[in-house]
Design a protein around this motif. Structure first.
Motif, short mmCIF file in Angstrom:
data_model
loop_
_atom_site.label_atom_id
_atom_site.label_comp_id
_atom_site.label_asym_id
_atom_site.label_seq_id
_atom_site.Cartn_x
_atom_site.Cartn_y
_atom_site.Cartn_z
N GLU A 520 0.84 -1.19 0.00
CA GLU A 520 0.00 0.00 0.00
C GLU A 520 0.88 1.24 0.00
O GLU A 520 1.90 1.30 0.70
N TRP A 528 -2.14 1.12 -4.38
CA TRP A 528 -1.34 -0.10 -4.29
C TRP A 528 -0.32 -0.19 -5.41
O TRP A 528 -0.64 0.06 -6.57
N ARG A 548 -8.39 0.14 1.24
CA ARG A 548 -7.37 -0.18 2.24
C ARG A 548 -7.04 -1.66 2.27
O ARG A 548 -6.00 -2.05 2.80
N ASP A 549 -7.90 -2.50 1.73
CA ASP A 549 -7.62 -3.94 1.64
C ASP A 549 -7.01 -4.25 0.29
O ASP A 549 -7.46 -3.72 -0.74
N CYS A 550 -6.01 -5.12 0.28
CA CYS A 550 -5.36 -5.48 -0.98
C CYS A 550 -6.39 -6.05 -1.95
O CYS A 550 -7.11 -7.00 -1.62
N PRO A 551 -6.50 -5.49 -3.15
CA PRO A 551 -7.56 -5.90 -4.06
C PRO A 551 -7.29 -7.19 -4.81
O PRO A 551 -8.18 -7.69 -5.52
N THR A 553 -5.04 -11.22 -4.79
CA THR A 553 -4.48 -12.27 -3.94
C THR A 553 -3.06 -12.58 -4.38
O THR A 553 -2.81 -12.89 -5.56
#
Length: 584
Positions: A520, A528, A548-551, A553
């Motif tokens: 981030e 990101w 805020r969450d990694c989009p 995997t």
């Protein structure tokens, strides 16, 4: 609202025409898509010769305007320039000034500048601006407008009554009750019966075309030598105003030509203002693009007019030396930072209100901000329109006029905003105290007590015009790419068919990548940086406003929608993809 991602179907005939040009296969598809949407031939989009510019002859009143301005130059009359406060108008002021003084030899002290203070004097040739012109000492004998005037008939009549000739140069739509009858000349490609073939040019381009005709007239009467310097040296300002005003870069070849011609002038630092700006536009080795004009130069010039006095932008563009230009850009940077802070606060408020209207089933968005700011109406309306794929209006109280609301409108493709407002005015005469604009953007002023009525009427008219249209954000993918296609031949080929902008958007590609790393970034987070694999190729990626969450995997394959670009650092370029979305 999460956008719908869909592959844009290429028109077979247009694609075959594009394939004959011998371009990179992906570039061919991108060009064909834009040509088919614009309804033009692919090779027409690639004609960047200044010799292909449409001459001014078909513009209404062009001969009258050229003759009157030429007479003023020969006689050394005081000439007033009245222009809009946005980047289009500010650049037009610079173009007119430089042409008059440097190309035509008019004394600098015989040129006056007038731009309305947006927060207190409003838009256009307002009563207050008119009074300033009438009170000037010496009083001008001629007023030339640029990017304003079509909706300013009453004020132009006041000037005419005071024996001041007015030449209007503008590109906005004409009010339903007609244009400024008292103007000596009304040069606007939107006028009924205009023979000029391109009604999509910006206000600064209309002004430049008038100057073309003036130069020709001055040569005819012997005031200038036949080999006098070309006005093409002014294309840096014409290009900046054109891009910033978000006019079509697909259906207007004139716009494409002047932007392509103007960017090298800015890049070369042909004037102090361009040299002062260069360090603020990224790595000095990076070639400039229309995006730099749209997001690097335009907002700085716009911010001055939105928050305080647009003349700060004019003074910067006309700076005579590097020291003055450096001081000017510092002022513009400071104002732009203040604009960003105001915009950020009001955008959050406006988007929340707009989302509630979308959930209520509205086709059009109207948000009146209690603690709004007239300087960012247009930006906030654009944010609403982009987020929810609906025409949007942002209003707030006018500081100096209790009970009066002013605002800006932004529209989606296929819905001409000015036509909508004209329809409302015809249905309810007097609904607006003032309005004007063009297909994509407009401005209006209404009494606060008529807000509810306007909101209801606006919704009805928009819903009628958009009946059956699914209002949802979309990402149109040009083409799927496979490993081996991402590289500098592709990027250089895409750069060669630019400039990109309204109706000629940046390329959007799609492919499968393996996600190797993610972190981030950004002061507030939510952006990101990714490391991807595309076959055997390592690719850097940036994903703005992804949350805020990694989009994605890590270690998994992801089908990404992206725009390829060059990331410049210390004179070196690296291939990067700017991610637009994730498709399951």
């Amino acid at each position: 609202m999460e956008p719908i991602i869909e592959l844009h179907p290429a028109d077979p005939d247009t694609l075959r025409e594009a394939q004959r040009l011998g371009l990179h296969p992906v570039v061919t598809r991108v060009l064909a898509n834009r040509a088919s949407r614009a309804g033009v031939a692919p090779d027409w989009l690639l004609d960047f010769s200044p010799h292909s510019l449409d001459p001014p002859d078909g513009l209404p009143d062009i001969d009258v305007a050229a003759e009157r301005i030429a007479r003023a130059v020969v006689a050394g009359e005081v000439i007033a320039l009245a222009t809009d406060a946005d980047s289009d108008g500010v650049n037009a002021s610079a173009v007119l000034t430089r042409a008059l003084t440097e190309h035509f030899g008019h004394p600098v002290d015989r040129v006056q500048h007038y731009i309305g203070l947006k927060l207190t004097e409003g838009y256009g040739l307002s009563d207050s601006v008119c009074e300033r012109i009438l009170a000037a000492d010496p009083r001008p004998a001629l007023v030339i407008t640029a990017d304003i005037g079509s909706s300013d008939g009453p004020r132009i009549a006041r000037l005419a009554e005071a024996a001041i000739d007015v030449v209007v140069t503008d590109h906005h739509g004409i009010p339903t009750d007609g244009g400024p009858d008292a103007a000596l000349a009304f040069v606007n490609p939107q006028r009924s019966g205009a023979r000029y073939p391109d009604p999509l040019i910006a206000g600064v381009m209309v002004a430049w075309l008038v100057l073309w005709a003036v130069r020709r007239r001055l040569i005819e009467i012997g005031h200038l030598p036949s080999r006098t310097a070309s006005l093409g040296t002014l294309f840096g300002w014409v290009a900046t105003g054109t891009v910033a005003d978000v006019v079509s870069l697909a259906r207007s070849r004139n716009n494409r030509i002047v932007v392509r011609a103007g960017i090298p002038q800015i890049e070369a630092g042909t004037h102090p203002c361009w040299r002062a700006l260069r360090s603020h536009l990224g790595d000095p080795a990076k070639p400039l693009t229309a995006s730099d004009l749209a997001f690097g130069i335009g907002p700085r010039l716009n911010a001055a007019g939105r928050l305080h006095d647009a003349m700060a932008g004019v003074r910067f563009l006309l700076a005579e030396d590097d020291a003055a230009a450096a001081l000017g850009v510092a002022v513009l940077n400071s104002t732009n930072e203040a604009r960003r802070a105001i915009e950020k606060r009001l955008t959050v408020e406006a988007l929340a209100a707009a989302e509630a209207q979308v959930e209520a089933g509205r086709s059009a968005l109207v948000v009146a901000l209690i603690d709004g700011h007239a300087g960012v109406h247009g930006i906030v309306a654009s944010r609403m329109m982009q987020a929810f794929a609906r025409p949007a209006v942002c209003l707030s109280a006018q500081q100096d006029m209790p009970g009066i609301l002013s605002g800006s409108c932004r529209s989606i493709d296929g819905l001409p905003m000015l036509e909508v407002l004209q329809a409302l005015e015809r249905a309810e005469p007097g609904l607006f105290l003032k309005y004007g604009g063009h297909a994509g953007a407009a401005g209006l002023t209404i009494e606060e007590g008529r807000l509810a009525g306007f909101e209801a009427a606006f919704e009805r008219e928009v819903a009628r015009r958009l009946e059956g249209v699914e209002l949802h954000p979309r990402i149109a993918v040009d083409v799927d790419v496979v490993p081996g296609e991402l590289g500098w031949p592709l990027l250089d080929g895409l750069a060669a068919i630019g400039p990109y902008g309204r109706e000629f958007p940046e390329p959007v590609l799609r492919s499968f990548f393996m996600v190797r790393a993610a972190r981030e970034v950004g002061v507030d987070g939510g952006h990101w940086k990714l490391t991807l694999s595309h076959g055997s190729q390592r690719v850097d990626a940036i994903w703005f406003n992804a949350g805020r969450d990694c989009p994605v995997t890590l270690g998994a394959e992801a089908r990404l929608v992206f725009t390829p670009e060059a990331n410049w650092w210390q004179g070196q370029r690296r291939l990067q993809v700017r991610i637009q979305g994730l498709q399951a």
